[in-house]
Design a protein around this motif. Structure first.
Motif, PDB file in Angstrom:
ATOM      1  N   LEU A  36      -6.346   2.348  -4.785  1.00  0.00           N
ATOM      2  CA  LEU A  36      -5.115   2.724  -4.194  1.00  0.00           C
ATOM      3  C   LEU A  36      -4.603   1.076  -3.897  1.00  0.00           C
ATOM      4  O   LEU A  36      -5.293   0.493  -2.986  1.00  0.00           O
ATOM      5  N   VAL A  37      -3.415   0.729  -4.351  1.00  0.00           N
ATOM      6  CA  VAL A  37      -2.864  -0.434  -3.914  1.00  0.00           C
ATOM      7  C   VAL A  37      -1.445   0.135  -3.032  1.00  0.00           C
ATOM      8  O   VAL A  37      -0.762   0.743  -3.157  1.00  0.00           O
ATOM      9  N   GLN A  38      -1.490  -0.698  -1.924  1.00  0.00           N
ATOM     10  CA  GLN A  38      -0.655  -0.551  -0.775  1.00  0.00           C
ATOM     11  C   GLN A  38       0.795  -0.892  -1.212  1.00  0.00           C
ATOM     12  O   GLN A  38       0.888  -2.127  -1.672  1.00  0.00           O
ATOM     13  N   GLY A  39       1.707  -0.210  -1.112  1.00  0.00           N
ATOM     14  CA  GLY A  39       3.135  -0.435  -1.223  1.00  0.00           C
ATOM     15  C   GLY A  39       4.088  -0.665   0.140  1.00  0.00           C
ATOM     16  O   GLY A  39       3.421  -1.018   1.140  1.00  0.00           O
ATOM     17  N   ASP A  40       5.121  -0.078  -0.103  1.00  0.00           N
ATOM     18  CA  ASP A  40       5.990  -0.274   1.303  1.00  0.00           C
ATOM     19  C   ASP A  40       5.776   0.600   2.302  1.00  0.00           C
ATOM     20  O   ASP A  40       5.049   1.848   2.200  1.00  0.00           O
ATOM     21  N   ASN A  41       6.043   0.512   3.585  1.00  0.00           N
ATOM     22  CA  ASN A  41       5.964   1.188   4.702  1.00  0.00           C
ATOM     23  C   ASN A  41       7.284   1.562   5.226  1.00  0.00           C
ATOM     24  O   ASN A  41       8.360   1.077   5.002  1.00  0.00           O
ATOM     25  N   ARG A  42       7.492   2.719   5.907  1.00  0.00           N
ATOM     26  CA  ARG A  42       8.661   3.207   6.491  1.00  0.00           C
ATOM     27  C   ARG A  42       8.397   4.230   7.597  1.00  0.00           C
ATOM     28  O   ARG A  42       7.168   4.387   8.044  1.00  0.00           O
TER      29      ARG A  42
END
Length: 83
Positions: A36-42
């Motif tokens: 799993l590759v981390q993307g954006d946070n919100r």
């Protein structure tokens, strides 16, 4: 011979790699997997507090995931959001 109208949804279920299929969904603190590759946070408001939501994508099968980290909800956690 009749066609199975549910076949496309069954194919989508089977499209998850073994690692993605083993992720326990909707359970906070459940582990993901190494591909799993981390993307954006919100942050989103839940009641009177904010929760962190992080996007991930599997390098092996392309499944898009979100992890909701809500310390007040044990049933937050991993959910599939697309392909």
């Amino acid at each position: 011979m009749t066609e199975d109208i549910n076949q496309p949804s069954e194919q989508k279920k089977m499209a998850l790699c073994d690692s993605c299929a083993s992720i326990q969904r909707n359970w906070r603190k459940a582990p993901g997997h190494p591909e799993l590759v981390q993307g954006d946070n919100r942050q989103e408001k839940r009641g009177n507090h904010l929760v962190a939501i992080t996007k991930y994508r599997c390098d092996r099968c392309g499944t898009a995931w979100e992890y909701e980290n809500d310390k007040t909800n044990l049933h937050a956690g991993w959910s599939v959001v697309g392909r």
